[in-house]
Design a protein around this motif. Structure first.
Motif, PDB file in Angstrom:
ATOM      1  N   GLU A 259      41.280   3.358   8.859  1.00 30.37           N
ATOM      2  CA  GLU A 259      40.398   2.684   7.892  1.00 30.37           C
ATOM      3  C   GLU A 259      38.997   3.275   7.908  1.00 30.37           C
ATOM      4  OE1 GLU A 259      39.836   0.226  11.713  1.00 30.37           O
ATOM      5  OE2 GLU A 259      41.384   1.433  10.735  1.00 30.37           O
ATOM      6  N   ILE A 260      38.655   4.049   8.952  1.00 27.17           N
ATOM      7  CA  ILE A 260      37.319   4.637   9.056  1.00 27.17           C
ATOM      8  C   ILE A 260      37.230   5.874   8.158  1.00 27.17           C
ATOM      9  CG2 ILE A 260      35.685   5.827  10.572  1.00 27.17           C
ATOM     10  CD1 ILE A 260      36.693   4.072  12.865  1.00 27.17           C
ATOM     11  N   SER A 261      36.270   5.850   7.246  1.00 27.78           N
ATOM     12  CA  SER A 261      36.029   7.016   6.380  1.00 27.78           C
ATOM     13  C   SER A 261      34.692   7.690   6.690  1.00 27.78           C
ATOM     14  CB  SER A 261      36.048   6.600   4.906  1.00 27.78           C
ATOM     15  OG  SER A 261      35.024   5.651   4.636  1.00 27.78           O
ATOM     16  N   ASP A 262      33.778   6.947   7.333  1.00 25.10           N
ATOM     17  CA  ASP A 262      32.419   7.449   7.575  1.00 25.10           C
ATOM     18  C   ASP A 262      32.076   7.392   9.058  1.00 25.10           C
ATOM     19  OD1 ASP A 262      32.610   6.893   4.808  1.00 25.10           O
ATOM     20  OD2 ASP A 262      30.444   6.626   4.654  1.00 25.10           O
ATOM     21  N   VAL A 263      31.514   8.476   9.589  1.00 27.66           N
ATOM     22  CA  VAL A 263      30.945   8.489  10.933  1.00 27.66           C
ATOM     23  C   VAL A 263      29.447   8.678  10.789  1.00 27.66           C
ATOM     24  CG1 VAL A 263      30.753   9.785  13.084  1.00 27.66           C
ATOM     25  CG2 VAL A 263      33.010   9.327  12.111  1.00 27.66           C
ATOM     26  N   LEU A 264      28.685   7.757  11.376  1.00 27.07           N
ATOM     27  CA  LEU A 264      27.223   7.815  11.312  1.00 27.07           C
ATOM     28  C   LEU A 264      26.662   8.244  12.655  1.00 27.07           C
ATOM     29  CD1 LEU A 264      24.372   7.209  10.188  1.00 27.07           C
ATOM     30  CD2 LEU A 264      24.754   4.792  10.710  1.00 27.07           C
ATOM     31  N   PHE A 265      26.036   9.420  12.702  1.00 20.16           N
ATOM     32  CA  PHE A 265      25.306   9.862  13.883  1.00 20.16           C
ATOM     33  C   PHE A 265      23.957   9.155  13.905  1.00 20.16           C
ATOM     34  CE2 PHE A 265      28.362  13.253  13.600  1.00 20.16           C
ATOM     35  CZ  PHE A 265      28.525  13.718  14.899  1.00 20.16           C
ATOM     36  N   THR A 266      23.673   8.483  15.008  1.00 22.64           N
ATOM     37  CA  THR A 266      22.429   7.733  15.083  1.00 22.64           C
ATOM     38  C   THR A 266      21.865   7.854  16.488  1.00 22.64           C
ATOM     39  OG1 THR A 266      21.425   5.572  14.631  1.00 22.64           O
ATOM     40  CG2 THR A 266      23.669   5.543  15.498  1.00 22.64           C
TER      41      THR A 266
ATOM     42  N   ASN B 250      41.450  10.803   7.242  1.00 28.31           N
ATOM     43  CA  ASN B 250      40.709   9.623   6.790  1.00 28.31           C
ATOM     44  C   ASN B 250      39.208   9.858   6.741  1.00 28.31           C
ATOM     45  OD1 ASN B 250      41.361   9.718   9.647  1.00 28.31           O
ATOM     46  ND2 ASN B 250      40.229   7.819   9.906  1.00 28.31           N
ATOM     47  N   LEU B 251      38.717  10.888   7.451  1.00 22.86           N
ATOM     48  CA  LEU B 251      37.269  11.125   7.503  1.00 22.86           C
ATOM     49  C   LEU B 251      36.802  11.807   6.221  1.00 22.86           C
ATOM     50  CD1 LEU B 251      34.636  11.004   9.157  1.00 22.86           C
ATOM     51  CD2 LEU B 251      35.197  13.284  10.042  1.00 22.86           C
ATOM     52  N   LYS B 252      35.886  11.155   5.514  1.00 26.90           N
ATOM     53  CA  LYS B 252      35.356  11.678   4.239  1.00 26.90           C
ATOM     54  C   LYS B 252      33.879  12.037   4.316  1.00 26.90           C
ATOM     55  CE  LYS B 252      39.374  10.449   2.556  1.00 26.90           C
ATOM     56  NZ  LYS B 252      40.443  11.463   2.547  1.00 26.90           N
ATOM     57  N   THR B 253      33.135  11.314   5.158  1.00 33.12           N
ATOM     58  CA  THR B 253      31.673  11.449   5.148  1.00 33.12           C
ATOM     59  C   THR B 253      31.122  11.474   6.559  1.00 33.12           C
ATOM     60  OG1 THR B 253      31.475  10.284   3.032  1.00 33.12           O
ATOM     61  CG2 THR B 253      29.507  10.362   4.405  1.00 33.12           C
ATOM     62  N   ILE B 254      30.186  12.373   6.808  1.00 31.62           N
ATOM     63  CA  ILE B 254      29.354  12.343   8.008  1.00 31.62           C
ATOM     64  C   ILE B 254      27.952  11.933   7.569  1.00 31.62           C
ATOM     65  CG2 ILE B 254      28.233  13.748   9.787  1.00 31.62           C
ATOM     66  CD1 ILE B 254      30.794  15.377   9.981  1.00 31.62           C
ATOM     67  N   ARG B 255      27.445  10.912   8.222  1.00 31.25           N
ATOM     68  CA  ARG B 255      26.089  10.458   7.928  1.00 31.25           C
ATOM     69  C   ARG B 255      25.176  10.781   9.110  1.00 31.25           C
ATOM     70  NH1 ARG B 255      26.492   4.237   5.674  1.00 31.25           N
ATOM     71  NH2 ARG B 255      28.590   4.331   4.770  1.00 31.25           N
ATOM     72  N   ILE B 256      23.917  11.041   8.817  1.00 31.62           N
ATOM     73  CA  ILE B 256      22.911  11.259   9.854  1.00 31.62           C
ATOM     74  C   ILE B 256      21.758  10.302   9.590  1.00 31.62           C
ATOM     75  CG2 ILE B 256      21.311  12.890  10.909  1.00 31.62           C
ATOM     76  CD1 ILE B 256      23.119  15.153   9.833  1.00 31.62           C
ATOM     77  N   GLY B 257      21.532   9.371  10.503  1.00 30.72           N
ATOM     78  CA  GLY B 257      20.388   8.462  10.382  1.00 30.72           C
ATOM     79  C   GLY B 257      19.186   9.081  11.066  1.00 30.72           C
ATOM     80  N   THR B 258      18.137   9.394  10.310  1.00 36.52           N
ATOM     81  CA  THR B 258      17.032  10.163  10.885  1.00 36.52           C
ATOM     82  C   THR B 258      15.684   9.854  10.233  1.00 36.52           C
ATOM     83  OG1 THR B 258      16.216  12.419  11.313  1.00 36.52           O
ATOM     84  CG2 THR B 258      17.526  12.093   9.311  1.00 36.52           C
ATOM     85  N   LYS B 259      14.650   9.994  11.038  1.00 35.57           N
ATOM     86  CA  LYS B 259      13.268   9.865  10.581  1.00 35.57           C
ATOM     87  C   LYS B 259      12.570  11.229  10.615  1.00 35.57           C
ATOM     88  CE  LYS B 259       9.444   7.298   9.845  1.00 35.57           C
ATOM     89  NZ  LYS B 259       9.148   6.418   8.737  1.00 35.57           N
ATOM     90  N   ALA B 260      13.336  12.292  10.902  1.00 37.08           N
ATOM     91  CA  ALA B 260      12.736  13.612  11.126  1.00 37.08           C
ATOM     92  C   ALA B 260      11.979  14.129   9.907  1.00 37.08           C
ATOM     93  CB  ALA B 260      13.818  14.613  11.535  1.00 37.08           C
ATOM     94  N   LEU B 261      12.468  13.880   8.706  1.00 40.74           N
ATOM     95  CA  LEU B 261      11.761  14.356   7.514  1.00 40.74           C
ATOM     96  C   LEU B 261      10.348  13.793   7.444  1.00 40.74           C
ATOM     97  CD1 LEU B 261      14.556  14.218   4.776  1.00 40.74           C
ATOM     98  CD2 LEU B 261      13.357  16.276   5.566  1.00 40.74           C
ATOM     99  N   ALA B 262      10.197  12.547   7.868  1.00 42.07           N
ATOM    100  CA  ALA B 262       8.881  11.907   7.802  1.00 42.07           C
ATOM    101  C   ALA B 262       7.999  12.271   8.982  1.00 42.07           C
ATOM    102  CB  ALA B 262       9.049  10.386   7.734  1.00 42.07           C
ATOM    103  N   TYR B 263       8.587  12.383  10.180  1.00 42.67           N
ATOM    104  CA  TYR B 263       7.790  12.551  11.393  1.00 42.67           C
ATOM    105  C   TYR B 263       7.681  13.991  11.888  1.00 42.67           C
ATOM    106  CZ  TYR B 263       7.276   7.551  12.527  1.00 42.67           C
ATOM    107  OH  TYR B 263       6.933   6.220  12.541  1.00 42.67           O
ATOM    108  N   TRP B 264       8.664  14.861  11.534  1.00 44.26           N
ATOM    109  CA  TRP B 264       8.589  16.263  11.958  1.00 44.26           C
ATOM    110  C   TRP B 264       9.425  17.120  11.015  1.00 44.26           C
ATOM    111  CZ3 TRP B 264       5.083  18.702  14.484  1.00 44.26           C
ATOM    112  CH2 TRP B 264       5.296  20.013  14.922  1.00 44.26           C
ATOM    113  N   PRO B 265       8.963  17.329   9.771  1.00 41.52           N
ATOM    114  CA  PRO B 265       9.741  18.104   8.796  1.00 41.52           C
ATOM    115  C   PRO B 265       9.969  19.547   9.220  1.00 41.52           C
ATOM    116  CG  PRO B 265       7.516  17.639   7.971  1.00 41.52           C
ATOM    117  CD  PRO B 265       7.697  16.832   9.204  1.00 41.52           C
ATOM    118  N   TYR B 266       9.181  20.023  10.190  1.00 41.01           N
ATOM    119  CA  TYR B 266       9.337  21.412  10.663  1.00 41.01           C
ATOM    120  C   TYR B 266      10.668  21.620  11.369  1.00 41.01           C
ATOM    121  CZ  TYR B 266       4.492  21.127   9.466  1.00 41.01           C
ATOM    122  OH  TYR B 266       3.332  20.903   8.771  1.00 41.01           O
ATOM    123  N   LYS B 267      11.368  20.543  11.684  1.00 40.11           N
ATOM    124  CA  LYS B 267      12.728  20.649  12.218  1.00 40.11           C
ATOM    125  C   LYS B 267      13.600  21.470  11.272  1.00 40.11           C
ATOM    126  CE  LYS B 267      16.244  19.642  14.888  1.00 40.11           C
ATOM    127  NZ  LYS B 267      16.336  20.207  16.250  1.00 40.11           N
TER     128      LYS B 267
END
Length: 454
Positions: free
Chosen positions: A192-199, A225-242
């Motif tokens: 039933e899992i389609s999304d994995v969220l890296f956090t 069953n895996l369709k989507t990988i998600r990444i929860g991140t603040k890097a764009l706001a706090y360190w876009p040089y990543k």
């Protein structure tokens, strides 16, 4: 140690500021000893880390202490309740040793609901062989959360963060998993899992080489069953040089491309709490680079007193995000943990701010949903207020629920202009909310367990 401003037109190096060195900043020295001490008191209880990009590019020091990014990243006296502040203040003024200060800090922290919404008791998944996966959470049927052990920090800390226990040395409160194999096993055991969220923390604190190992493990498993990988991140706001000039920035972008080339969708869940975070050339260029990989950037933030409780700002922020090719996704409500008393906004006020902002943007920005509470039963959406049988009510529904059958079913709470969380609300028209009995039974079958030592 002397403070030098970074060179922002080259390849800047990340420099962090914590309790150990924040007083070296001339901007902080200008605030005076009293405010510095207040920061130290709060920073001994709640996590504190800023960086040179935040300090030099995002904060308007002429607007301090009211600058929204300053409040977002630097400790404020009001973030501790008076009795907690006084307790830590006394400990520091009495020059207690570090061990005693940590003990007092932990006593305070345990009164701040360190893991809200049943994360420890109700969301930890188990493999079919009985192995508990303390580096994962599985609350909603389609999505599981994965906490790599190398992502247990961030480029800077948000002062409202509901995962604050992971940053203050409370190791028994951390979610972390070292290996990707158990993640693959769990996802394969749960079709039933389609999304994995890296956090985390923030997965984008990881080096590309390490992140790539987790990604390769998932891709190579070819899970149908895996369709989507998600990444929860603040890097764009706090360190876009990543994603621009860090030594492995191109390597990380290549990992993103590898995900999309494999046929999986890459959803980049970017946290932007204020329009000011979208103001620099660096963040605009970083967004372009991430989007070139085929990733889709969705944006989210809680609504926060002292930072963004302003409908005009939200409308401008959503409009700017759409202009930059991002999709406004969620306006959350501050969770019932940490400094909720400082950041929390009454639900009816949050809805009013949302409605005014939503009504003043184009349809392309109206992908956003909110205000939404990530509460123990699920994601509860505040739809508005209404008059039913001569009774004023707050109208709610589930966007996600522990039981999928709860989703989109409207329910009603008595109108309360002071309520800031689901638990503050009382049922209207009925004795109980429709999900209460099932939720009670669910909790009874998931007793609290001791969390293993890290």
């Amino acid at each position: 140690m002397t403070y030098q401003e970074s060179t922002w037109d080259d390849s800047p190096s990340l420099k962090s500021y914590t309790l150990s060195n924040f007083r070296t900043l001339p901007q902080i020295q200008n605030l005076g000893e009293e405010i510095q001490f207040e920061m130290e008191v709060v920073g001994n209880v709640l996590p504190f880390k800023a960086n040179n990009y935040v300090v030099e590019q995002l904060i308007d020091w002429n607007n301090v202490p009211n600058d929204p990014i300053f409040v977002l990243t630097f400790p404020q006296k009001g973030m501790l309740k008076p009795e907690h502040y006084q307790k830590m203040e006394t400990a520091l003024k009495n020059n207690l040793d570090k061990k005693e200060i940590t003990k007092i800090a932990n006593e305070i922290r345990l009164q701040l609901n360190p893991h809200p919404a049943g994360q420890m008791e109700l969301n930890v998944p188990t493999l079919k062989d009985g192995t508990k996966l303390y580096g994962m959470q599985h609350k909603y049927k389609e999505t599981c959360l994965f906490f790599p052990s190398q992502s247990q920090t961030c480029h800077a800390y948000c002062s409202f963060c509901f995962r604050w226990p992971q940053f203050v040395g409370m190791d028994e409160m951390k979610f972390a998993m070292q290996e990707g194999e158990q993640l693959v096993q769990y996802v394969s055991e749960h079709p039933e899992i389609s999304d994995v969220l890296f956090t985390g923390g923030d997965p984008m604190i990881m080096k590309a080489k390490i992140f790539s190992k987790y990604v390769d493990t998932l891709i190579d498993a070819k899970l149908p069953n895996l369709k989507t990988i998600r990444i929860g991140t603040k890097a764009l706001a706090y360190w876009p040089y990543k994603f621009l000039t860090d030594s492995d920035s191109q390597e990380m972008l290549d990992v993103f491309k590898k995900i999309t080339d494999s046929g999986l969708h890459l959803a980049f869940m970017a946290h932007f709490n204020h329009l000011n975070e979208l103001s620099t050339d660096a963040v605009k260029n970083a967004i372009k680079e991430v989007r070139k990989t085929g990733a889709q950037i969705r944006t989210q933030s809680p609504i926060l007193a002292h930072i963004n409780d302003d409908s005009e700002m939200w409308a401008k922020m959503w409009t700017k995000q759409v202009q930059l090719g991002c999709i406004p996704y969620y306006m959350f409500v501050v969770r019932d943990t940490g400094a909720q008393h400082y950041f929390g906004i009454p639900l009816v006020k949050a809805y009013d701010i949302f409605r005014k902002a939503y009504s003043s943007v184009s349809g392309l920005a109206r992908t956003v949903r909110g205000p939404s509470m990530s509460a123990t039963p699920g994601k509860v959406h505040v739809i508005g207020t209404a008059q039913l049988n001569d009774q004023k009510v707050i109208v709610l529904r589930f966007l996600q629920g522990r039981n999928p059958d709860w989703v989109q079913v409207p329910f009603f709470a008595k109108y309360d202009e002071n309520a800031i969380w689901l638990d503050d609300l009382k049922p209207a028209l009925t004795d109980k909310f429709f999900f209460d009995e099932e939720m009670k039974n669910f909790k009874a079958t998931h007793p609290t367990e001791d969390y293993p030592e890290s």
